[in-house]
Design a protein around this motif. Structure first.
Motif, PDB file in Angstrom:
ATOM      1  N   SER A   5      35.094  -6.975  36.869  1.00  0.00           N
ATOM      2  CA  SER A   5      35.642  -7.193  38.202  1.00  0.00           C
ATOM      3  C   SER A   5      36.930  -6.431  38.436  1.00  0.00           C
ATOM      4  CB  SER A   5      35.903  -8.686  38.402  1.00  0.00           C
ATOM      5  OG  SER A   5      36.969  -9.094  37.589  1.00  0.00           O
ATOM      6  N   PHE A   6      37.497  -6.657  39.626  1.00  0.00           N
ATOM      7  CA  PHE A   6      38.734  -6.002  40.028  1.00  0.00           C
ATOM      8  C   PHE A   6      39.856  -6.237  39.022  1.00  0.00           C
ATOM      9  CE2 PHE A   6      42.863  -6.571  42.193  1.00  0.00           C
ATOM     10  CZ  PHE A   6      43.102  -5.261  42.519  1.00  0.00           C
ATOM     11  N   TYR A 133      34.902   3.963  34.502  1.00  0.00           N
ATOM     12  CA  TYR A 133      34.573   3.754  35.916  1.00  0.00           C
ATOM     13  C   TYR A 133      33.235   3.035  36.070  1.00  0.00           C
ATOM     14  CZ  TYR A 133      33.833   5.053  40.857  1.00  0.00           C
ATOM     15  OH  TYR A 133      33.607   5.038  42.212  1.00  0.00           O
ATOM     16  N   GLU A 134      32.279   3.387  35.225  1.00  0.00           N
ATOM     17  CA  GLU A 134      30.935   2.830  35.343  1.00  0.00           C
ATOM     18  C   GLU A 134      30.870   1.350  35.009  1.00  0.00           C
ATOM     19  OE1 GLU A 134      28.146   4.033  36.669  1.00  0.00           O
ATOM     20  OE2 GLU A 134      29.475   5.647  37.293  1.00  0.00           O
ATOM     21  N   ILE A 135      31.811   0.818  34.238  1.00  0.00           N
ATOM     22  CA  ILE A 135      31.751  -0.598  33.902  1.00  0.00           C
ATOM     23  C   ILE A 135      32.523  -1.453  34.909  1.00  0.00           C
ATOM     24  CG2 ILE A 135      31.492  -0.101  31.455  1.00  0.00           C
ATOM     25  CD1 ILE A 135      34.375  -1.015  31.037  1.00  0.00           C
ATOM     26  N   LEU A 136      33.135  -0.811  35.910  1.00  0.00           N
ATOM     27  CA  LEU A 136      33.825  -1.557  36.959  1.00  0.00           C
ATOM     28  C   LEU A 136      32.844  -1.979  38.042  1.00  0.00           C
ATOM     29  CD1 LEU A 136      36.958   0.744  37.413  1.00  0.00           C
ATOM     30  CD2 LEU A 136      36.846  -1.373  36.099  1.00  0.00           C
ATOM     31  N   LYS A 141      35.979  -0.154  41.796  1.00  0.00           N
ATOM     32  CA  LYS A 141      35.736   1.274  42.000  1.00  0.00           C
ATOM     33  C   LYS A 141      36.352   1.767  43.309  1.00  0.00           C
ATOM     34  CE  LYS A 141      31.410   1.700  39.398  1.00  0.00           C
ATOM     35  NZ  LYS A 141      29.949   1.927  39.487  1.00  0.00           N
ATOM     36  N   SER A 142      36.291   0.942  44.335  1.00  0.00           N
ATOM     37  CA  SER A 142      36.813   1.355  45.634  1.00  0.00           C
ATOM     38  C   SER A 142      38.321   1.602  45.576  1.00  0.00           C
ATOM     39  CB  SER A 142      36.492   0.307  46.698  1.00  0.00           C
ATOM     40  OG  SER A 142      37.203  -0.899  46.469  1.00  0.00           O
ATOM     41  N   TYR A 143      39.038   0.805  44.785  1.00  0.00           N
ATOM     42  CA  TYR A 143      40.476   1.015  44.640  1.00  0.00           C
ATOM     43  C   TYR A 143      40.761   2.278  43.839  1.00  0.00           C
ATOM     44  CZ  TYR A 143      41.583  -3.588  46.542  1.00  0.00           C
ATOM     45  OH  TYR A 143      41.713  -4.671  47.363  1.00  0.00           O
ATOM     46  N   MET A 148      41.548   9.572  43.948  1.00  0.00           N
ATOM     47  CA  MET A 148      40.886  10.883  43.985  1.00  0.00           C
ATOM     48  C   MET A 148      41.086  11.687  42.705  1.00  0.00           C
ATOM     49  SD  MET A 148      41.696  11.891  47.963  1.00  0.00           S
ATOM     50  CE  MET A 148      43.465  11.632  47.737  1.00  0.00           C
ATOM     51  N   ILE A 149      40.968  11.006  41.588  1.00  0.00           N
ATOM     52  CA  ILE A 149      41.079  11.677  40.291  1.00  0.00           C
ATOM     53  C   ILE A 149      39.969  12.720  40.200  1.00  0.00           C
ATOM     54  CG2 ILE A 149      40.962  11.351  37.788  1.00  0.00           C
ATOM     55  CD1 ILE A 149      42.008   8.512  38.257  1.00  0.00           C
TER      56      ILE A 149
END
Length: 217
Positions: A5-6, A133-136, A141-143, A148-149
């Motif tokens: 989660s977040f 990123y994939e486990i979020l 992910k939206s945050y 913009m990495i």
């Protein structure tokens, strides 16, 4: 793989403190004699960057970015034992604890941290960022997308180009803090006799395909 989660986005911010810092952030890892390691993180934001960050995260201007009890809970959830956290101010944090078992930790599973009988390494690059990123979950992910990495938007760019991209969205002061700051990485052997300590600019870190630090002992 389980989606986090977040809250795990906050762990990402602590570990990749380079996303928002203006002071000198540091990541320190000391290898244990068994399947463990001691880890500490230190970071802080300027007031201007903190203000922008709160806006991006939808926080009230008077709300603290970090809360000690939340940080301790997050570290425990990430597999960190005996975690400790200090907040010198509403925009600064230092935390430490023991990762055990090392091999089951989320930072190890994504390839960020790795350890053998005689070596310890920390790697930050495209594959590691994408794996984390994939486990979020979608909210987290939206945050992260807001930053913009280059690894996440699938574009190769120089540190100067990344700064220009951030400046176009959030202003030059915010962009300068992110790309102009420096991250210090410190690795230590179990007995503390061998160490590796290096500093890299954040703009360079997030625009290189991979940066790897390895200590052999």
């Amino acid at each position: 793989m389980k989606k986090f989660s977040f809250k795990y986005f906050s762990i990402f911010l602590i570990f990749f403190s380079s996303l928002f810092v203006s002071c000198l952030p540091q990541i320190s890892v000391k290898a244990g004699n068994s399947d463990s390691a001691d880890v500490s993180f230190t970071t802080g934001f300027s007031q201007n960057t903190a203000k922008t960050l709160k806006t991006l995260m939808g926080l009230d201007a008077s709300s603290p970015i970090f809360k000690k009890e939340d940080i301790l809970s997050l570290l425990k959830s990430a597999g960190v034992q005996n975690p400790k956290a200090e907040l010198p101010s509403s925009t600064e944090i230092s935390a430490d604890g023991k990762i055990s078992p090392f091999s089951n930790n989320v930072l190890c599973k994504t390839g960020i941290l790795s350890k053998s009988e005689n070596s310890l390494s920390l790697t930050i690059g495209t594959s590691q960022i994408l794996a984390f990123y994939e486990i979020l979950d979608d909210e987290a992910k939206s945050y992260l997308d807001l930053m913009m990495i280059p690894a996440l938007i699938g574009e190769k760019m120089t540190a100067a180009e990344y700064r220009e991209l951030l400046a176009s969205m959030y202003g030059p002061a915010f962009a300068d803090e992110i790309t102009g700051g420096k991250l210090t990485v410190s690795l230590s052997s179990p007995d503390g006799k061998k160490t590796l300590k290096e500093t890299i600019s954040l703009g360079e870190l997030f625009t290189k395909a991979e940066t790897r630090w390895e200590l052999k002992y």
